[in-house]
Write a protein that holds these residues in place. Sequence first.
Motif, PDB file in Angstrom:
ATOM      1  N   GLU A 197      -4.481   6.801   0.507  1.00 19.49           N
ATOM      2  CA  GLU A 197      -4.031   5.408   0.461  1.00 19.49           C
ATOM      3  C   GLU A 197      -4.338   4.753  -0.885  1.00 19.49           C
ATOM      4  O   GLU A 197      -5.440   4.874  -1.420  1.00 19.49           O
ATOM      5  N   VAL A 198      -3.323   4.090  -1.441  1.00 17.94           N
ATOM      6  CA  VAL A 198      -3.526   3.322  -2.683  1.00 17.94           C
ATOM      7  C   VAL A 198      -3.063   1.899  -2.434  1.00 17.94           C
ATOM      8  O   VAL A 198      -1.911   1.660  -2.076  1.00 17.94           O
ATOM      9  N   LYS A 199      -3.993   0.952  -2.598  1.00 17.98           N
ATOM     10  CA  LYS A 199      -3.608  -0.451  -2.466  1.00 17.98           C
ATOM     11  C   LYS A 199      -3.027  -0.889  -3.804  1.00 17.98           C
ATOM     12  O   LYS A 199      -3.774  -1.248  -4.721  1.00 17.98           O
ATOM     13  N   ALA A 200      -1.711  -0.818  -3.947  1.00 11.87           N
ATOM     14  CA  ALA A 200      -1.098  -1.132  -5.248  1.00 11.87           C
ATOM     15  C   ALA A 200      -1.165  -2.633  -5.520  1.00 11.87           C
ATOM     16  O   ALA A 200      -1.395  -3.046  -6.656  1.00 11.87           O
ATOM     17  N   LEU A 201      -0.955  -3.439  -4.471  1.00 12.60           N
ATOM     18  CA  LEU A 201      -1.032  -4.898  -4.628  1.00 12.60           C
ATOM     19  C   LEU A 201      -1.828  -5.478  -3.471  1.00 12.60           C
ATOM     20  O   LEU A 201      -1.578  -5.151  -2.308  1.00 12.60           O
ATOM     21  N   THR A 204       0.852  -1.185   0.000  1.00  9.62           N
ATOM     22  CA  THR A 204       0.000   0.000   0.000  1.00  9.62           C
ATOM     23  C   THR A 204       0.887   1.234   0.000  1.00  9.62           C
ATOM     24  O   THR A 204       1.912   1.267   0.682  1.00  9.62           O
ATOM     25  N   TYR A 205       0.529   2.224  -0.795  1.00  6.87           N
ATOM     26  CA  TYR A 205       1.235   3.508  -0.771  1.00  6.87           C
ATOM     27  C   TYR A 205       0.343   4.537  -0.106  1.00  6.87           C
ATOM     28  O   TYR A 205      -0.878   4.488  -0.232  1.00  6.87           O
ATOM     29  N   GLY A 206       0.950   5.481   0.562  1.00 10.16           N
ATOM     30  CA  GLY A 206       0.203   6.601   1.147  1.00 10.16           C
ATOM     31  C   GLY A 206      -0.645   6.178   2.338  1.00 10.16           C
ATOM     32  O   GLY A 206      -0.683   4.996   2.707  1.00 10.16           O
ATOM     33  N   GLY A 239      -1.686  -5.513 -18.580  1.00 19.63           N
ATOM     34  CA  GLY A 239      -2.790  -4.884 -17.856  1.00 19.63           C
ATOM     35  C   GLY A 239      -2.726  -3.383 -17.997  1.00 19.63           C
ATOM     36  O   GLY A 239      -1.703  -2.846 -18.426  1.00 19.63           O
ATOM     37  N   PRO A 240      -3.817  -2.710 -17.623  1.00 22.05           N
ATOM     38  CA  PRO A 240      -3.842  -1.254 -17.793  1.00 22.05           C
ATOM     39  C   PRO A 240      -2.834  -0.555 -16.896  1.00 22.05           C
ATOM     40  O   PRO A 240      -2.339  -1.140 -15.924  1.00 22.05           O
ATOM     41  N   SER A 241      -2.546   0.666 -17.227  1.00 22.48           N
ATOM     42  CA  SER A 241      -1.628   1.475 -16.450  1.00 22.48           C
ATOM     43  C   SER A 241      -2.181   1.652 -15.028  1.00 22.48           C
ATOM     44  O   SER A 241      -3.374   1.832 -14.848  1.00 22.48           O
ATOM     45  N   GLY A 242      -1.296   1.554 -14.041  1.00 21.75           N
ATOM     46  CA  GLY A 242      -1.724   1.744 -12.661  1.00 21.75           C
ATOM     47  C   GLY A 242      -2.283   0.491 -12.017  1.00 21.75           C
ATOM     48  O   GLY A 242      -2.778   0.521 -10.896  1.00 21.75           O
ATOM     49  N   SER A 243      -2.193  -0.661 -12.707  1.00 23.84           N
ATOM     50  CA  SER A 243      -2.782  -1.879 -12.144  1.00 23.84           C
ATOM     51  C   SER A 243      -1.833  -2.607 -11.191  1.00 23.84           C
ATOM     52  O   SER A 243      -2.222  -3.602 -10.586  1.00 23.84           O
ATOM     53  N   GLY A 244      -0.592  -2.131 -11.072  1.00 19.75           N
ATOM     54  CA  GLY A 244       0.337  -2.717 -10.102  1.00 19.75           C
ATOM     55  C   GLY A 244       1.444  -3.567 -10.700  1.00 19.75           C
ATOM     56  O   GLY A 244       2.232  -4.174  -9.968  1.00 19.75           O
ATOM     57  N   LYS A 245       1.559  -3.596 -12.024  1.00 17.70           N
ATOM     58  CA  LYS A 245       2.556  -4.457 -12.681  1.00 17.70           C
ATOM     59  C   LYS A 245       3.978  -4.123 -12.244  1.00 17.70           C
ATOM     60  O   LYS A 245       4.759  -4.994 -11.875  1.00 17.70           O
ATOM     61  N   SER A 246       4.272  -2.830 -12.308  1.00 19.77           N
ATOM     62  CA  SER A 246       5.617  -2.385 -11.964  1.00 19.77           C
ATOM     63  C   SER A 246       5.918  -2.619 -10.487  1.00 19.77           C
ATOM     64  O   SER A 246       7.008  -3.060 -10.124  1.00 19.77           O
ATOM     65  N   THR A 247       4.940  -2.324  -9.656  1.00 14.47           N
ATOM     66  CA  THR A 247       5.125  -2.523  -8.215  1.00 14.47           C
ATOM     67  C   THR A 247       5.398  -4.003  -7.922  1.00 14.47           C
ATOM     68  O   THR A 247       6.268  -4.337  -7.121  1.00 14.47           O
ATOM     69  N   LEU A 248       4.684  -4.869  -8.614  1.00 13.55           N
ATOM     70  CA  LEU A 248       4.890  -6.307  -8.417  1.00 13.55           C
ATOM     71  C   LEU A 248       6.333  -6.684  -8.759  1.00 13.55           C
ATOM     72  O   LEU A 248       7.013  -7.382  -8.000  1.00 13.55           O
TER      73      LEU A 248
HETATM   74  P1  ADP Z   1       1.559  -0.209 -13.471  1.00 13.83           P
HETATM   75  O1  ADP Z   1       2.987  -0.663 -13.506  1.00 13.83           O
HETATM   76  O2  ADP Z   1       0.591  -1.320 -13.731  1.00 13.83           O
HETATM   77  O3  ADP Z   1       1.300   0.990 -14.329  1.00 13.83           O
HETATM   78  P2  ADP Z   1       2.206   0.663 -10.802  1.00 13.83           P
HETATM   79  O4  ADP Z   1       2.717  -0.542 -10.126  1.00 13.83           O
HETATM   80  O5  ADP Z   1       3.202   1.653 -11.294  1.00 13.83           O
HETATM   81  O6  ADP Z   1       1.216   0.249 -11.975  1.00 13.83           O
HETATM   82  O7  ADP Z   1       1.220   1.444  -9.816  1.00 13.83           O
HETATM   83  C1  ADP Z   1       0.178   0.819  -9.082  1.00 13.83           C
HETATM   84  C2  ADP Z   1      -0.494   1.867  -8.196  1.00 13.83           C
HETATM   85  O8  ADP Z   1       0.405   2.283  -7.167  1.00 13.83           O
HETATM   86  C3  ADP Z   1      -0.873   3.134  -8.940  1.00 13.83           C
HETATM   87  O9  ADP Z   1      -2.087   3.617  -8.412  1.00 13.83           O
HETATM   88  C4  ADP Z   1       0.247   4.075  -8.622  1.00 13.83           C
HETATM   89  O10 ADP Z   1      -0.180   5.421  -8.677  1.00 13.83           O
HETATM   90  C5  ADP Z   1       0.645   3.675  -7.226  1.00 13.83           C
HETATM   91  N1  ADP Z   1       2.090   3.909  -6.967  1.00 13.83           N
HETATM   92  C6  ADP Z   1       3.115   3.276  -7.583  1.00 13.83           C
HETATM   93  N2  ADP Z   1       4.299   3.689  -7.096  1.00 13.83           N
HETATM   94  C7  ADP Z   1       4.011   4.616  -6.141  1.00 13.83           C
HETATM   95  C8  ADP Z   1       4.806   5.413  -5.258  1.00 13.83           C
HETATM   96  N3  ADP Z   1       6.136   5.335  -5.245  1.00 13.83           N
HETATM   97  N4  ADP Z   1       4.157   6.256  -4.420  1.00 13.83           N
HETATM   98  C9  ADP Z   1       2.812   6.319  -4.416  1.00 13.83           C
HETATM   99  N5  ADP Z   1       2.013   5.599  -5.200  1.00 13.83           N
HETATM  100  C10 ADP Z   1       2.585   4.744  -6.059  1.00 13.83           C
END
Ligand code: ADP
Length: 388
Positions: free
Chosen positions: A17-21, A10-12, A38-47
């Motif tokens: 608060e954003v539940k990224a994963l 979770t971020y923030g 998947g669409p942008s913002g779906s958590g791929k990068s965070t994963l």
């Molecule tokens: P994707 O790679 O699918 O585009 P991300 O993993 O980048 O998605 O992001 C997933 C969610 O987490 C988004 O809502 C994004 O705004 C949020 N997020 C990602 N990184 C951060 C960060 N460093 N701080 C705050 N929110 C983040």
Amino acid sequence: ILRVENLCKTYGEGKNEVKALDHISFSVNKGEFIAIIGPSGSGKSTLLRCATLLETMDGGDLIYLDDYAAKADENGKAVYGDKEVLQGVKKHFGLVFQNFNLFNHLSILENLCVAPMDLLGMGKEEARAQAMELLGMVGLAEKADAMPSQLSGGQKQRAAIARCLSMKPQIILFDEPTSALDPTMVSEVLAVIRNLAQQGMTMMIVTHEMEFAKNVSSRIFYMDQGIIYEEGTPQQIFENPQKERTRTFINRIREYRCTIRSKDYDLYGMQGEMTRFCNKYFINSNTQFRIQLLAEEMLHLVPLHMGEVEIALNYSEKNSSISMEFLLPKGCRSILNLEDSGNGAKDGNYLNPDNLETSIIQGLCDSMEEKVTEDNRIKLILTLRKQD
Ligand code: ADP
């Protein structure tokens, strides 16, 4: 090779608060090639960042082979191993970034020698021999002594992949490896990754190259809103997705539209916008050229003096097919009506097998059809012929 259980991130806080994963679990077996789409913002990068220890997970387990990088405690909170444990875990995987991350002050060969010598205790000669072999594999043997600044983006990314391989990882994770590249260089990098897949390398890739994901991966994770919303073989996900959001994503069509209002329209401005559209979706330069040629030739035929013409360029990512639609001016009759071609000159030039524009257009297209819209205008739909 890799196992993830109940990964949460979770971020923030509070309102932000954003539940990224949200409780993600999966495992990757030896030899698998998993594409995450998947669409942008779906958590791929965070994963990917959590899996490669660039980001700490809030909860869950992260295990490479039998080594735990993190283990959940009784409350589910991720508890990481100490520095030594994590260093051991890091040897199991390699990561390829969007932006290559080569050391700019070192030659390409040196870039490939540093980590094996420092971290694997490899001798200099052995490291250089291995580096040369890997550079040969990615087609860069001639560039061994070049500096990164002398390489194109595609070459830099191939060098980065070779550098990753120099550490003999059990699995490679790619974070959108082609998204920072000029569209002309995407295919050379994908070809290297495809080769690795054929050799049985275990890999996981976050990508927006749908055609590549479909043709090369062994399994696809479709991510949406912080979960693996649907997973399956490429065939299942692309041909027969079971869930609504997957279907919408897979079948989405990218569209560029413009309206031409007079014969003095800005051809170069329109071509510039089409180029930007094509670059955004990684449509290669050969296809871009054919799109522009088609638009230009069609606009010679369409009777612009009769009124507005609307053009739509449609790109379907699912099968990378491109079609172009021309909504003809009100009152303009069929363009495909070859039998009536004698009257063509009045309302515009009908497609006529004898004229040059027609043969160019026919050569560029796989199919041509006309539809009549509700307000009685003719819409000409041309599907661009595919080329390798
Ligand atoms: P994707 O790679 O699918 O585009 P991300 O993993 O980048 O998605 O992001 C997933 C969610 O987490 C988004 O809502 C994004 O705004 C949020 N997020 C990602 N990184 C951060 C960060 N460093 N701080 C705050 N929110 C983040």
